[in-house]
Design a protein around this motif. Sequence first.
Motif, PDB file in Angstrom:
ATOM      1  N   ARG A  86       0.830  -1.137  -0.127  1.00  0.00           N
ATOM      2  CA  ARG A  86       0.153   0.051  -0.149  1.00  0.00           C
ATOM      3  C   ARG A  86       0.965   0.973  -0.128  1.00  0.00           C
ATOM      4  NH1 ARG A  86      -5.002   0.275   0.538  1.00  0.00           N
ATOM      5  NH2 ARG A  86      -5.965   2.463   0.924  1.00  0.00           N
ATOM      6  N   ILE A  87       0.430   2.047  -0.893  1.00  0.00           N
ATOM      7  CA  ILE A  87       1.278   3.545  -1.064  1.00  0.00           C
ATOM      8  C   ILE A  87       0.276   4.497  -0.622  1.00  0.00           C
ATOM      9  CG2 ILE A  87       2.546   5.031  -2.655  1.00  0.00           C
ATOM     10  CD1 ILE A  87       3.223   2.518  -4.023  1.00  0.00           C
ATOM     11  N   GLU A  88       0.752   5.466   0.091  1.00  0.00           N
ATOM     12  CA  GLU A  88      -0.071   6.649   0.430  1.00  0.00           C
ATOM     13  C   GLU A  88       0.710   8.100   0.182  1.00  0.00           C
ATOM     14  OE1 GLU A  88      -1.674   6.776   4.502  1.00  0.00           O
ATOM     15  OE2 GLU A  88      -3.334   5.007   3.858  1.00  0.00           O
ATOM     16  N   ILE A  89       0.022   8.837  -0.678  1.00  0.00           N
ATOM     17  CA  ILE A  89       0.596  10.278  -1.100  1.00  0.00           C
ATOM     18  C   ILE A  89      -0.146  11.182  -0.259  1.00  0.00           C
ATOM     19  CG2 ILE A  89       1.188  11.604  -3.007  1.00  0.00           C
ATOM     20  CD1 ILE A  89       1.303   9.225  -4.535  1.00  0.00           C
ATOM     21  N   ARG A  90       0.434  11.831   0.415  1.00  0.00           N
ATOM     22  CA  ARG A  90      -0.103  13.052   1.449  1.00  0.00           C
ATOM     23  C   ARG A  90       0.123  14.373   0.793  1.00  0.00           C
ATOM     24  NH1 ARG A  90      -0.777  10.290   7.223  1.00  0.00           N
ATOM     25  NH2 ARG A  90      -1.616   8.550   6.597  1.00  0.00           N
ATOM     26  N   ARG A  91      -0.442  15.349   0.838  1.00  0.00           N
ATOM     27  CA  ARG A  91      -0.299  16.543   0.309  1.00  0.00           C
ATOM     28  C   ARG A  91      -0.813  17.605   1.778  1.00  0.00           C
ATOM     29  NH1 ARG A  91      -1.098  21.203  -2.924  1.00  0.00           N
ATOM     30  NH2 ARG A  91       0.970  22.248  -3.370  1.00  0.00           N
ATOM     31  N   ASP A  92       0.127  17.849   2.520  1.00  0.00           N
ATOM     32  CA  ASP A  92      -0.470  18.969   3.388  1.00  0.00           C
ATOM     33  C   ASP A  92      -1.518  18.942   4.046  1.00  0.00           C
ATOM     34  OD1 ASP A  92       2.470  19.929   3.425  1.00  0.00           O
ATOM     35  OD2 ASP A  92       1.916  21.140   1.522  1.00  0.00           O
ATOM     36  N   GLY A  93      -2.107  17.980   4.342  1.00  0.00           N
ATOM     37  CA  GLY A  93      -3.628  17.709   4.647  1.00  0.00           C
ATOM     38  C   GLY A  93      -4.648  18.118   3.765  1.00  0.00           C
ATOM     39  N   ALA A  94      -4.329  18.553   2.413  1.00  0.00           N
ATOM     40  CA  ALA A  94      -5.242  19.089   1.386  1.00  0.00           C
ATOM     41  C   ALA A  94      -5.981  17.647   0.894  1.00  0.00           C
ATOM     42  CB  ALA A  94      -4.623  19.727   0.152  1.00  0.00           C
ATOM     43  N   SER A  98      -4.387   6.846  -1.730  1.00  0.00           N
ATOM     44  CA  SER A  98      -3.970   5.790  -1.392  1.00  0.00           C
ATOM     45  C   SER A  98      -4.129   4.717  -2.468  1.00  0.00           C
ATOM     46  CB  SER A  98      -4.925   5.073  -0.081  1.00  0.00           C
ATOM     47  OG  SER A  98      -4.972   6.108   0.890  1.00  0.00           O
ATOM     48  N   ILE A  99      -3.127   3.892  -2.770  1.00  0.00           N
ATOM     49  CA  ILE A  99      -2.929   3.087  -3.853  1.00  0.00           C
ATOM     50  C   ILE A  99      -2.501   1.726  -3.083  1.00  0.00           C
ATOM     51  CG2 ILE A  99      -1.853   2.341  -5.886  1.00  0.00           C
ATOM     52  CD1 ILE A  99      -0.964   5.663  -5.739  1.00  0.00           C
ATOM     53  N   ASP A 100      -3.228   0.547  -3.609  1.00  0.00           N
ATOM     54  CA  ASP A 100      -3.005  -0.723  -3.056  1.00  0.00           C
ATOM     55  C   ASP A 100      -2.375  -1.686  -4.253  1.00  0.00           C
ATOM     56  OD1 ASP A 100      -4.941  -1.629  -4.644  1.00  0.00           O
ATOM     57  OD2 ASP A 100      -6.336  -2.115  -3.138  1.00  0.00           O
ATOM     58  N   THR A 101      -2.079  -2.616  -4.075  1.00  0.00           N
ATOM     59  CA  THR A 101      -1.166  -3.624  -4.945  1.00  0.00           C
ATOM     60  C   THR A 101      -2.166  -4.066  -6.203  1.00  0.00           C
ATOM     61  OG1 THR A 101      -2.119  -5.793  -3.790  1.00  0.00           O
ATOM     62  CG2 THR A 101       0.155  -4.663  -3.266  1.00  0.00           C
ATOM     63  N   CYS A 102      -3.524  -3.734  -6.163  1.00  0.00           N
ATOM     64  CA  CYS A 102      -4.201  -3.975  -7.289  1.00  0.00           C
ATOM     65  C   CYS A 102      -4.613  -2.730  -7.797  1.00  0.00           C
ATOM     66  CB  CYS A 102      -5.535  -4.937  -6.969  1.00  0.00           C
ATOM     67  SG  CYS A 102      -5.132  -6.613  -6.322  1.00  0.00           S
ATOM     68  N   VAL A 103      -3.885  -2.208  -8.679  1.00  0.00           N
ATOM     69  CA  VAL A 103      -4.131  -0.829  -9.193  1.00  0.00           C
ATOM     70  C   VAL A 103      -3.873  -0.942 -10.703  1.00  0.00           C
ATOM     71  CG1 VAL A 103      -2.045   0.390  -8.845  1.00  0.00           C
ATOM     72  CG2 VAL A 103      -3.765   1.696  -8.841  1.00  0.00           C
ATOM     73  N   LEU A 108      -3.040   4.763 -12.250  1.00  0.00           N
ATOM     74  CA  LEU A 108      -1.951   5.179 -11.336  1.00  0.00           C
ATOM     75  C   LEU A 108      -0.900   6.103 -12.284  1.00  0.00           C
ATOM     76  CD1 LEU A 108      -0.221   4.872  -9.036  1.00  0.00           C
ATOM     77  CD2 LEU A 108       1.111   3.238  -9.772  1.00  0.00           C
ATOM     78  N   ARG A 109      -0.592   5.978 -13.281  1.00  0.00           N
ATOM     79  CA  ARG A 109       0.191   7.083 -13.979  1.00  0.00           C
ATOM     80  C   ARG A 109      -0.661   8.619 -14.057  1.00  0.00           C
ATOM     81  NH1 ARG A 109       0.252   9.449 -18.659  1.00  0.00           N
ATOM     82  NH2 ARG A 109      -1.503   8.172 -19.865  1.00  0.00           N
ATOM     83  N   LEU A 110      -2.018   8.447 -14.431  1.00  0.00           N
ATOM     84  CA  LEU A 110      -2.793   9.418 -14.640  1.00  0.00           C
ATOM     85  C   LEU A 110      -2.831  10.406 -13.106  1.00  0.00           C
ATOM     86  CD1 LEU A 110      -5.663   8.217 -16.648  1.00  0.00           C
ATOM     87  CD2 LEU A 110      -3.987  10.154 -17.465  1.00  0.00           C
ATOM     88  N   VAL A 111      -2.710   9.619 -12.180  1.00  0.00           N
ATOM     89  CA  VAL A 111      -2.954  10.196 -10.705  1.00  0.00           C
ATOM     90  C   VAL A 111      -1.708  10.828 -10.366  1.00  0.00           C
ATOM     91  CG1 VAL A 111      -3.087   9.437  -8.064  1.00  0.00           C
ATOM     92  CG2 VAL A 111      -4.795   8.503  -9.902  1.00  0.00           C
ATOM     93  N   LEU A 112      -0.451   9.998 -10.797  1.00  0.00           N
ATOM     94  CA  LEU A 112       0.836  10.779 -10.335  1.00  0.00           C
ATOM     95  C   LEU A 112       0.886  11.956 -11.185  1.00  0.00           C
ATOM     96  CD1 LEU A 112       2.917   7.367 -10.033  1.00  0.00           C
ATOM     97  CD2 LEU A 112       2.119   8.910  -8.088  1.00  0.00           C
ATOM     98  N   GLU A 113       0.476  12.076 -12.584  1.00  0.00           N
ATOM     99  CA  GLU A 113       0.670  13.315 -13.161  1.00  0.00           C
ATOM    100  C   GLU A 113      -0.135  14.347 -12.684  1.00  0.00           C
ATOM    101  OE1 GLU A 113      -0.660  12.834 -17.437  1.00  0.00           O
ATOM    102  OE2 GLU A 113       0.990  11.238 -17.541  1.00  0.00           O
ATOM    103  N   VAL A 114      -1.449  14.238 -12.039  1.00  0.00           N
ATOM    104  CA  VAL A 114      -2.365  15.270 -11.553  1.00  0.00           C
ATOM    105  C   VAL A 114      -1.553  15.576 -10.280  1.00  0.00           C
ATOM    106  CG1 VAL A 114      -4.396  15.482 -10.624  1.00  0.00           C
ATOM    107  CG2 VAL A 114      -4.319  14.360 -12.318  1.00  0.00           C
ATOM    108  N   VAL A 115      -0.922  14.811  -9.566  1.00  0.00           N
ATOM    109  CA  VAL A 115      -0.346  15.160  -8.400  1.00  0.00           C
ATOM    110  C   VAL A 115       0.723  15.834  -8.512  1.00  0.00           C
ATOM    111  CG1 VAL A 115       1.032  14.320  -6.241  1.00  0.00           C
ATOM    112  CG2 VAL A 115      -1.280  13.195  -6.721  1.00  0.00           C
ATOM    113  N   GLY A 116       1.456  15.451  -9.596  1.00  0.00           N
ATOM    114  CA  GLY A 116       2.927  16.312  -9.853  1.00  0.00           C
ATOM    115  C   GLY A 116       2.462  17.651 -10.605  1.00  0.00           C
TER     116      GLY A 116
END
Length: 120
Positions: A86-94, A98-103, A108-116
């Motif tokens: 399990r991976i959690e990416i948190r941004r200053d409480g905003a 949460s990503i688990d092994t079945c993603v 996932l690529r789209l989520v990481l682009e948006v977070v970036g």
Amino acid sequence: MGSFPEGGAVVRVERRRRWSDEEKLAILKETTQPGAIVAVVARRHGIGTGQLYTWRKQLLRGAMAGFAPVELVCSERTAPSPPIGRIEIRRDGAFTVSIDTCVDREALRLVLEVVGEIDR
């Protein structure tokens, strides 16, 4: 005295029926069908309604005899293990992602682009 004309007596002989457990159960099942009338079922099989109720009580008593008392005891609680992969990416409480092994990789690529993009 009140003797019979030919010196005999009228004797009525009735034989007791022996019903197997399967037969009893089949007859009892008939009484549980929608619209079934216990008296009609009993008459069809040549028995009295009281016999059916006696069989029902015997069946219930036998069913209850199969239960045994159980004592539940709480065991020591252990700390829950963290979810594997399990991976959690948190941004200053905003927000938290949460990503688990079945993603799905594309998702996932789209989520990481948006977070970036939010970090820029």
